[in-house]
Design a protein around this motif. Sequence first.
Motif, PDB file in Angstrom:
ATOM      1  N   LEU A 178       0.802  -1.061   0.056  1.00  0.00           N
ATOM      2  CA  LEU A 178       0.023  -0.140   0.026  1.00  0.00           C
ATOM      3  C   LEU A 178       0.739   1.318   0.004  1.00  0.00           C
ATOM      4  CD1 LEU A 178      -2.933  -0.918   2.619  1.00  0.00           C
ATOM      5  CD2 LEU A 178      -3.084  -1.251   0.164  1.00  0.00           C
ATOM      6  N   ILE A 196      -6.155   4.361  -4.164  1.00  0.00           N
ATOM      7  CA  ILE A 196      -6.302   2.859  -3.595  1.00  0.00           C
ATOM      8  C   ILE A 196      -7.891   2.807  -3.005  1.00  0.00           C
ATOM      9  CG2 ILE A 196      -5.387   1.191  -1.894  1.00  0.00           C
ATOM     10  CD1 ILE A 196      -3.257   2.641  -1.533  1.00  0.00           C
ATOM     11  N   ARG A 222      -7.533  -2.127  -0.584  1.00  0.00           N
ATOM     12  CA  ARG A 222      -6.775  -1.861   0.697  1.00  0.00           C
ATOM     13  C   ARG A 222      -7.318  -3.200   1.500  1.00  0.00           C
ATOM     14  NH1 ARG A 222      -4.564   2.326   2.868  1.00  0.00           N
ATOM     15  NH2 ARG A 222      -5.169   3.631   1.130  1.00  0.00           N
TER      16      ARG A 222
END
Length: 294
Positions: A247, A257, A262
Amino acid sequence: MVSSPHEAMHRIFQQYPGLFSGVSEVLGIDLPTPASVTVLPNDLTETSPVERRVDTLLRLDPEDGEPLLLAVEAQSGKNPDKPAGWAYYASYVLNKYRLQPLLLVVCQDRATAEWAAREVSFGPRQWPLLTLRPLVAGPHNMPVITDPTEVRKDLALATLSAITHAAHPDAGAILKSMTTVLRDTPQDIADPIVELIAQGLGKRPAADLWRKLVAVDLSFYKSYLSEEIRDEGRAEGAARRAAEDVLDILEVRGIDIPEAVRERVTDCDDPEILRHWHRRAVTAPTAEEIFEDE
């Protein structure tokens, strides 16, 4: 370790004295390939109390022809006092060593590079006494190397290229090509490169990306940087850390994202899958595409 891009931009020429051959070729300067290169003292202080030091000073000895002196200066910004200092360096080493000098200025931003490349004349406008013409290496003329095959051709030049392109939009691909090659490179050769790039990236976003790439791709190396990374992460779970790295890379690259991506990354506890996503995150144009090929 001194964490300074300034140090890396000139110290690389001490670590790899033959690097200037590749740089001069890129810059279009026809100079003979040195048969030997000697790192000379960088102290240009005279008997007066004024201390002057060039960043790096090399003696280039070709097989045929006269030796040359190469002064390498790392420059992080415009400084109106520098050209006079550079002219002093050139005159001093010419007088001390009786060899013709060259000046190479290494920069990490285009504006500084274009400023450093200007011809500067000293003396009355009607009759200039001295003209300074530095060679300049920077993001405007160093190659952007994202192909591991090209990295293997000249590791030193690829390292300098990675440093000068620290703020390039393709920094992820540039750095990934380096770790791809360094995985198969003897440790005594790879370690200085790992450290020089870490130093050269300074506090730019690409520095975090480099640390993560070293941690994953070069985890078996015992360099200062990789040891530091492992020390910092031992208290955390391996899967959670790997998910955060995936991430982080997307965020550093400015990739949006979605919450679904996520959650999928943070919920994964398979190290091999996370490693695959980590590698994809370096170049994937969207967050969803890190899951490609599954």
